[in-house]
Design an enzyme around this catalytic site. Structure first.
Site, PDB file in Angstrom:
ATOM      1  N   ASP A 289     -70.190  23.414  19.028  1.00 55.37           N
ATOM      2  CA  ASP A 289     -70.745  23.580  20.370  1.00 55.37           C
ATOM      3  C   ASP A 289     -69.925  24.591  21.161  1.00 55.37           C
ATOM      4  OD1 ASP A 289     -72.415  23.159  22.509  1.00 55.37           O
ATOM      5  OD2 ASP A 289     -71.460  21.300  23.153  1.00 55.37           O
TER       6      ASP A 289
ATOM      7  N   HIS B  27     -73.457  33.510  19.118  1.00 57.49           N
ATOM      8  CA  HIS B  27     -73.784  32.828  17.864  1.00 57.49           C
ATOM      9  C   HIS B  27     -73.164  33.554  16.668  1.00 57.49           C
ATOM     10  CE1 HIS B  27     -76.288  29.903  19.773  1.00 57.49           C
ATOM     11  NE2 HIS B  27     -77.176  30.781  20.190  1.00 57.49           N
TER      12      HIS B  27
ATOM     13  N   LEU C 277     -65.427  21.907  -2.814  1.00 57.51           N
ATOM     14  CA  LEU C 277     -65.810  21.394  -1.498  1.00 57.51           C
ATOM     15  C   LEU C 277     -67.329  21.364  -1.447  1.00 57.51           C
ATOM     16  CD1 LEU C 277     -65.147  20.738   1.604  1.00 57.51           C
ATOM     17  CD2 LEU C 277     -65.508  23.194   1.978  1.00 57.51           C
TER      18      LEU C 277
END
Length: 246
Positions: A25, A42, A136
């Protein structure tokens, strides 16, 4: 290439979180602060994704879930949504080979049928390419909403009861969990939210039942792998009791 320094910053007696989830955020507020467009915010936020991945690998985390685009985000201005989808296309085309080379598995949760067909195809190809990787697991929550996920799981279970495949008394927490989009993924141990906001915003509501939370004032584009390590160190100071008395 992410250096192979798994758990290097932690002693052998410390149990790092197996699964860290992040609500990314602050891109918009970063853009306002820097006096640039939301699209640039962004883009800068996508660079912080690389920092989070590197931090997770170095810490020895097995699963990293990133809340990239919620089901509610479709209600944002069309220009911003288009910018985000363009960034997603760029990421999938440029970063997936790199992730694969680094041994990272990609999994996407959410309603991908709402995405453009070319993006759906790119996601499927990325998942297939990285399916056997184990260093991962990077889970991207894309067009995702937890209430919608739980509702769909309830419908799925109800259909099985109606068909006679599942008895009413056999409905359990395990059955609900296995009916969610995160089937096979352990619940998050630690959920981080950046930008100072302190809410889940319809993210992993079922899975977050016993997660530890960490709310950071840093805006997502300013997130670094050092901040990720600090978050893990914070987690290690906590005592998880799962409802038991101390």
């Amino acid at each position: 290439m992410v250096p192979d320094t798994t758990s290097a910053a932690y002693s052998s007696s410390q149990s790092v979180p197996q699964h860290v989830a992040v609500i990314m955020d602050g891109n918009g507020r970063w853009a306002v602060r820097e006096k640039v467009s939301r699209g640039q915010g962004h883009k800068k936020g996508s660079e912080a994704v690389r920092q989070a991945i590197e931090g997770a690998v170095e810490a020895g985390v097995s699963y990293l879930t990133l809340y990239a685009f919620s089901s509610e985000n479709w209600n944002r201005p069309q220009e911003e949504v288009s910018d985000l989808m363009g960034l997603l296309r760029f990421y999938l085309s440029r970063e997936i080979k790199r992730l694969h080379k680094e041994g990272i598995k990609l999994k996407v949760i959410g309603h991908r049928e709402r995405l453009a067909e070319d993006i759906q195809k790119m996601v499927a190809q990325a998942e297939a390419l990285t399916a056997d990787n184990s260093r991962l697991t990077l889970v991207i929550a894309l067009s995702y909403g937890a209430r919608e996920e739980i509702t769909e799981a309830a419908k799925h279970i109800a259909a099985k009861v109606q068909s006679g495949d599942v008895a009413l008394e056999d409905i359990s927490e395990d059955l609900v969990s296995s009916s969610l989009q995160t089937k096979g993924i352990p619940d998050p141990d630690l959920i981080i939210r950046t930008s100072g906001e302190q809410r889940l915003s319809n993210f992993l509501l079922w899975q977050a039942a016993y997660a530890e939370f960490l709310f950071l004032d840093v805006l997502w584009p300013d997130f670094t792998k050092e901040i990720f390590h600090e978050a893990v160190q914070n987690y290690l100071t906590r005592e998880r009791r799962y409802g038991a008395r101390p």
